[in-house]
Design a protein around this motif. Sequence first.
Motif, short mmCIF file in Angstrom:
data_model
loop_
_atom_site.label_atom_id
_atom_site.label_comp_id
_atom_site.label_asym_id
_atom_site.label_seq_id
_atom_site.Cartn_x
_atom_site.Cartn_y
_atom_site.Cartn_z
N MET A 74 -32.02 -52.47 -42.15
CA MET A 74 -33.45 -52.24 -42.09
C MET A 74 -34.21 -53.54 -42.30
SD MET A 74 -34.51 -49.28 -41.29
CE MET A 74 -36.08 -48.82 -42.00
N ARG A 105 -27.41 -46.98 -37.75
CA ARG A 105 -28.38 -46.22 -38.54
C ARG A 105 -28.15 -44.73 -38.43
NH1 ARG A 105 -33.38 -50.07 -36.98
NH2 ARG A 105 -32.76 -51.83 -38.27
N PHE A 112 -36.69 -42.71 -48.14
CA PHE A 112 -37.54 -43.76 -48.66
C PHE A 112 -38.25 -43.34 -49.95
CE2 PHE A 112 -36.86 -44.43 -44.25
CZ PHE A 112 -36.70 -45.80 -44.13
N ASN A 116 -41.93 -39.60 -46.15
CA ASN A 116 -42.64 -40.01 -44.94
C ASN A 116 -42.33 -39.10 -43.76
OD1 ASN A 116 -40.01 -40.83 -44.74
ND2 ASN A 116 -40.44 -42.81 -43.85
N PHE A 118 -42.76 -37.23 -40.36
CA PHE A 118 -43.54 -37.58 -39.17
C PHE A 118 -44.66 -36.56 -39.00
CE2 PHE A 118 -39.17 -39.03 -37.69
CZ PHE A 118 -39.37 -40.32 -38.14
N TYR A 128 -35.74 -34.55 -34.84
CA TYR A 128 -36.00 -35.87 -34.27
C TYR A 128 -34.73 -36.69 -34.07
CZ TYR A 128 -38.04 -40.54 -33.81
OH TYR A 128 -38.38 -41.79 -33.36
N ILE A 132 -32.96 -37.97 -30.49
CA ILE A 132 -32.85 -39.34 -29.98
C ILE A 132 -31.40 -39.78 -29.84
CG2 ILE A 132 -35.13 -40.11 -30.78
CD1 ILE A 132 -33.86 -41.45 -33.11
N HIS A 133 -30.51 -39.12 -30.56
CA HIS A 133 -29.10 -39.50 -30.41
C HIS A 133 -28.37 -38.57 -29.45
CE1 HIS A 133 -29.22 -42.66 -33.37
NE2 HIS A 133 -29.85 -41.86 -34.21
N ARG A 182 -33.77 -34.45 -42.63
CA ARG A 182 -33.90 -35.23 -41.41
C ARG A 182 -32.78 -36.25 -41.33
NH1 ARG A 182 -39.52 -38.29 -41.22
NH2 ARG A 182 -38.40 -39.83 -42.46
N GLU B 344 -40.52 -47.03 -40.45
CA GLU B 344 -39.25 -47.14 -41.16
C GLU B 344 -38.47 -45.84 -41.06
OE1 GLU B 344 -40.13 -48.45 -45.11
OE2 GLU B 344 -39.99 -50.55 -44.47
N GLY B 345 -39.20 -44.71 -41.19
CA GLY B 345 -38.54 -43.42 -41.10
C GLY B 345 -37.81 -43.28 -39.78
N SER B 346 -38.47 -43.69 -38.71
CA SER B 346 -37.87 -43.54 -37.40
C SER B 346 -36.73 -44.53 -37.20
CB SER B 346 -38.93 -43.72 -36.32
OG SER B 346 -38.32 -43.74 -35.06
N TYR B 347 -36.96 -45.81 -37.58
CA TYR B 347 -35.90 -46.80 -37.44
C TYR B 347 -34.70 -46.40 -38.29
CZ TYR B 347 -39.32 -49.91 -35.26
OH TYR B 347 -40.25 -50.44 -34.44
N GLY B 348 -34.97 -45.86 -39.47
CA GLY B 348 -33.90 -45.47 -40.38
C GLY B 348 -33.03 -44.37 -39.80
N LEU B 349 -33.57 -43.61 -38.86
CA LEU B 349 -32.78 -42.57 -38.22
C LEU B 349 -32.11 -43.09 -36.95
CD1 LEU B 349 -35.19 -39.58 -38.60
CD2 LEU B 349 -32.92 -39.75 -39.59
N GLY B 350 -32.31 -44.38 -36.67
CA GLY B 350 -31.68 -44.94 -35.48
C GLY B 350 -32.59 -44.90 -34.26
N GLY B 351 -33.88 -44.70 -34.48
CA GLY B 351 -34.79 -44.72 -33.33
C GLY B 351 -34.96 -46.14 -32.83
N THR B 352 -35.03 -46.31 -31.50
CA THR B 352 -35.32 -47.64 -30.98
C THR B 352 -36.82 -47.86 -31.05
OG1 THR B 352 -35.65 -46.85 -28.75
CG2 THR B 352 -33.41 -47.45 -29.35
N GLU B 355 -38.70 -45.57 -28.61
CA GLU B 355 -38.67 -44.17 -29.07
C GLU B 355 -39.63 -43.99 -30.24
OE1 GLU B 355 -34.06 -42.94 -28.03
OE2 GLU B 355 -34.55 -43.93 -29.90
N THR B 356 -39.59 -44.96 -31.15
CA THR B 356 -40.47 -44.88 -32.32
C THR B 356 -41.93 -44.84 -31.89
OG1 THR B 356 -38.85 -46.10 -33.57
CG2 THR B 356 -41.06 -46.02 -34.47
#
Lengths: 273, 460
Positions: A74, A105, A112, A116, A118, A128, A132-133, A182, B344-352, B355-356
């Motif tokens: 991160m 990731r 966090f 947070n 979405f 989500y 995305i995966h 999540r 950060e939430g999205s990146y932390g889940l592996g979002g590009t 996508e974020t």
Amino acid sequence: MTMIQTQPQEPTLRESRNTSEDAVTFVTRDVTVHYGAKKALDNVSLDINKNDVTALIGPSGCGKSTYLRCLNRMNDIIPGCRVSGRILLDGEDVYAKSMDVVHLRARVGMVFQKPNPFPKSIYENVAYGPRIHGIARDRAHLDGIVFTSLEKAGLLGEVKDRLHEPGTSLSGGQQQRLCIARAIAVQPEVILMDEPCSALDPIATAKIEELMDELRINYSIVIVTHSMQQAARVSQRTSFFHLGVIVETGETEQIFTNPIDRRTQDYITGRFG
Amino acid sequence: MSVTILIATLLVLTAIGFWLGRARAVATASGGAGRLNSLPGYYGYYVAIWCGLPALLLVLLWLAIEPQVIRALVVHSLPASARDLDPARLGLLLNDVRNLATGGFVAGSVDAGVQAAAERYALLKAIGLAAMTVAALALAIAGLTYARRRIRPDFRARARVEATVRIALIACSAVAIITTVGIVLSLIFEAGRFFARISPIEFLLGLEWSPQIALRADQVGAAGLFGAVPLFVGTLLISVIAMCVAMPVGLLAAIYTAEYAHPRARAIIKPILEILAGVPTVVYGFFAALTVAPFFRNLGEGVGLQISSESALAAGIVMGVMIIPFVSSLSDDIITAVPQSMREGSYGLGGTQSETIRKVILPAALPGIVGGFLLAISRAIGETMIVVMAAGLAANLTANPLDAVTTVTVQVVTLLVGDQEFDSPKTLAAFALGLVLFCVTLVLNVIALHVVNRYREQYE
């Protein structure tokens, strides 16, 4: 990769090696992090055991969050941040060119400090990651993942009738458990938690701590916390960070009852920090 | 003593008042009467306010009322034959009187009555000025004395001064509000006069716009038709074209500067985009009329299309370019305001990154972005110079962007430019159009601000 077979290097002196035969998830050696000219972490070496809760404690600015954020890269999104040293996840170099951050990731989830969610519905928040995966085969499968994740995060009972309300409509503790759900939904191996309870009230905190103990059966957890009691309650192993270095690592019980280093003792008895 | 000297004297008196008040406060305190309640300066300001403010207000009020009083007195002294003139003629006559009194030129010969009135006028003026000077100075000195007397160590000068400052600030903000109300009222009254002649239904629903009114019975092309629909459609058409350019380009530019750009690139690109907003609209206007419109016409000829050299397309596109910085800068602020924890939430889940942005940042920022768009639309609708120069005057009722169209603002300009009589429906129509424009932009702005505020509440 051949790294899997090689024994981890000799632990540093301060690191009292865990005697049990736990498998190791993360092996980190000589990790040094700079933010611009400032050195935030200095030659940190630590092993994270599988199915343990590892607590990182230490005063503010000691580098424990920086270390945590190295584990799923991160820190990449922070301009001017440089990481050196070796971080191996199941023997794979996390900072290797061939490592896809997106996959990393997905394997190393993160929760966090401040919840947070979405600005989407509760369902969409959990869906989500799988979306995305491309994890879910079809709608029914996705529903299944969402329900199991909420279930594992201990939230399903409270939200199953209002899955399509916004995630922000939940209370702070529920929001944090939503964030945990999540993270679980992408089926990670490790969950990193950066002071997950610092914005929550004691009851919500107790729920999350209880949850961590259940989650440990399936996942490895690394938690940064400012609360010594929390570290003592939830973790099996504890590392004490101070001024960018690890002062002492050991079984939680030993750290809190019989610390080797003077500084550790001073910190846990509240003499500084 | 002229008014300028009077005001200068009052200001000097005020300064003296400040000094006297301050000195007295210091003197009373050191005279053993106890500690001052406020800093000495506050006592100075207190005396200065009492000295200057009432006197200056008196002068302002006097200057506002005096002309009416003098006029009434002069009219009263005129011979009966003059008093019975109609208002317009009487106004001219009084103008003569005033010019004669101040030594200006007077048209034609001067009869004895006017001569006498002029003398009377000059006399009244002189008396008025003298009276005002005496009254103002007396009031200033009285205020000074009164305030200075009240100074005691336990007198709470600070509270009084702060209260006055508060009132002064309220008065200043009231100026803006009162001006707006005044503008709206004048629009409403003039539009009311227009609607007394042309029915609102004809105006709002009529399909033909031809505001010339025939002076002779056989005049051509002067029907006096006030159907404003072609203008509304033209405005809408150009605004839609402008938004088609500004929305995607502005939003994507904002996404780049807010999310992708390196801080150094951002520091260069953002100011450049904002320079676009600083280009005078008149420059955009001739850019549209002289460069873009001929370009499209030639392009049209090349593919066998009839494109008028004053086309809605050219005007709309240039207007869109003008609005880009508006959209991009607002959207950039709103995207940047989305909390870092969402990313950060999205990146932390592996979002590009994309996508974020698509799935987290834009949905979170959407209400604010929509608000920004609405503000941009209201600007496009009110924009004048570009369309005056590039869109043409022909009130065609068409949805074809290649034709010449005209807009509400263009018609307001053409109706009021040049020599006009101010009681014909033609000029009054401008006020009706202005009123419609005002209502539309007002509603758009209210909605936009509401949307933006609701979005802000969510993250604070």
